[in-house]
Write an enzyme that holds these catalytic residues in place. Sequence first.
Site, PDB file in Angstrom:
ATOM      1  N   HIS A 189       0.031 -13.460   8.453  1.00  0.00           N
ATOM      2  CA  HIS A 189       1.397 -13.524   7.948  1.00  0.00           C
ATOM      3  C   HIS A 189       1.753 -12.188   7.315  1.00  0.00           C
ATOM      4  O   HIS A 189       0.981 -11.220   7.413  1.00  0.00           O
ATOM      5  CB  HIS A 189       1.555 -14.680   6.956  1.00  0.00           C
ATOM      6  N   HIS A 211      -0.807 -10.437   5.081  1.00  0.00           N
ATOM      7  CA  HIS A 211      -1.798  -9.675   5.843  1.00  0.00           C
ATOM      8  C   HIS A 211      -1.199  -8.366   6.350  1.00  0.00           C
ATOM      9  O   HIS A 211      -1.872  -7.325   6.386  1.00  0.00           O
ATOM     10  CB  HIS A 211      -2.287 -10.495   7.045  1.00  0.00           C
ATOM     11  N   GLN A 254     -17.226 -21.232   5.549  1.00  0.00           N
ATOM     12  CA  GLN A 254     -16.381 -21.488   4.382  1.00  0.00           C
ATOM     13  C   GLN A 254     -15.310 -22.527   4.655  1.00  0.00           C
ATOM     14  O   GLN A 254     -14.445 -22.774   3.812  1.00  0.00           O
ATOM     15  CB  GLN A 254     -15.748 -20.200   3.863  1.00  0.00           C
ATOM     16  N   GLY A 294      -6.163  -8.696  -0.872  1.00  0.00           N
ATOM     17  CA  GLY A 294      -4.955  -9.007  -1.607  1.00  0.00           C
ATOM     18  C   GLY A 294      -5.248  -9.619  -2.962  1.00  0.00           C
ATOM     19  O   GLY A 294      -6.192 -10.407  -3.122  1.00  0.00           O
ATOM     20  N   LYS A 309      -3.592 -11.846  -4.236  1.00  0.00           N
ATOM     21  CA  LYS A 309      -3.345 -13.288  -4.174  1.00  0.00           C
ATOM     22  C   LYS A 309      -4.653 -14.063  -4.305  1.00  0.00           C
ATOM     23  O   LYS A 309      -4.702 -15.135  -4.900  1.00  0.00           O
ATOM     24  CB  LYS A 309      -2.653 -13.653  -2.858  1.00  0.00           C
ATOM     25  N   GLN A 354     -11.874 -13.830  -4.988  1.00  0.00           N
ATOM     26  CA  GLN A 354     -12.614 -13.282  -3.861  1.00  0.00           C
ATOM     27  C   GLN A 354     -12.656 -11.760  -3.932  1.00  0.00           C
ATOM     28  O   GLN A 354     -13.708 -11.143  -3.718  1.00  0.00           O
ATOM     29  CB  GLN A 354     -11.984 -13.713  -2.542  1.00  0.00           C
ATOM     30  N   VAL A 388       2.132 -10.455  -2.051  1.00  0.00           N
ATOM     31  CA  VAL A 388       3.438 -10.487  -1.392  1.00  0.00           C
ATOM     32  C   VAL A 388       4.044 -11.867  -1.649  1.00  0.00           C
ATOM     33  O   VAL A 388       3.435 -12.893  -1.335  1.00  0.00           O
ATOM     34  CB  VAL A 388       3.317 -10.216   0.120  1.00  0.00           C
TER      35      VAL A 388
END
Length: 317
Positions: free
Chosen positions: A33, A36, A60, A141, A143, A147, A170
């Site tokens: 999206h 990315h 995962q 990211g 977001k 991680q 974003v």
Amino acid sequence: MHLASLSAGKTFIEDMARRGRTIGTVHTLGALHLGHAELIRRAAAENDVAIITVYPNKIQLRPGANYEFNLEDDIALALRAGASAVISTTDAEMFPPGYRTFVSQGDYPLRANGPHGLLMEGITGCIRWICFARPSRSYFGLKDIGQALLVKRAVADLLLDCEIRFVPTVRYKNGVPISSRLRHFNRSELDEISSLFMALDHLRKEAARGVSCAQDLIASARPLIKFRRFELESLRIVGADSFEDQKQIELPFIISGVAVGRGLRVPDNIFVPDQYTLSRGPADIWIDFPETWEFGHHAQARAEDFSGGSCVDHSSG
């Protein structure tokens, strides 16, 4: 260019290394999206070559989970954003019978993502791709800040010669971070979820005003979350180094919340690494909704070109 196996990807990577090219990587599960796309754009701008990996990481994902993605659409979005090559692969290549090596970071992944997540497995997948691609820089990211921080720590601990670059979240103009898990949500549902970000940013602003008690901050933010079809699973302020809940606010920290609805956990967060971010807000990237809302990640891929005028860096302070 699409390289449909690890062997084809290895040949390309070795050729780039022989030529002395710098490599930037973005590692994805697929269903790409515009979030990315920003990672890819930065990888392409800051390196000679941008390599994107597309693989729904078997270890995962919950057993029996069906991760929806369209490889052709993902390749098209990646190339449009500036990728030099897209590498895809299969379970048979990535996790053949007998695979047994995982990146262990104690209970940090559980503290960062809760008992519902498989963050250790996600970190393992990222580190394997970094070892394979040997990038100069790899892009993550904010977001998914848990991680990103744990990958950065793993790279340092394992003495891997790779710089981990963080890229701002974003968001749509209503505050919702773009995510593949939201690709089937309608506009009304996204507007409802937006109150979670408003509560997180309220916490940040109150902390900037000098409120230091985490319990008081969280209590002041809860009434701002206006859910009808969703439930609030958690609202936390955690240390960015330990991922432990803070009692008194201390930099750096993460404000995080998780909404639950339609069988999905929908997380959001604000990473506050320094006093400037605390005062001014994160440098999020804000974009308009598509003029005609459609379900599915096709709508995001067909939205106004990411290099156009619909994206702006924004501090929400």
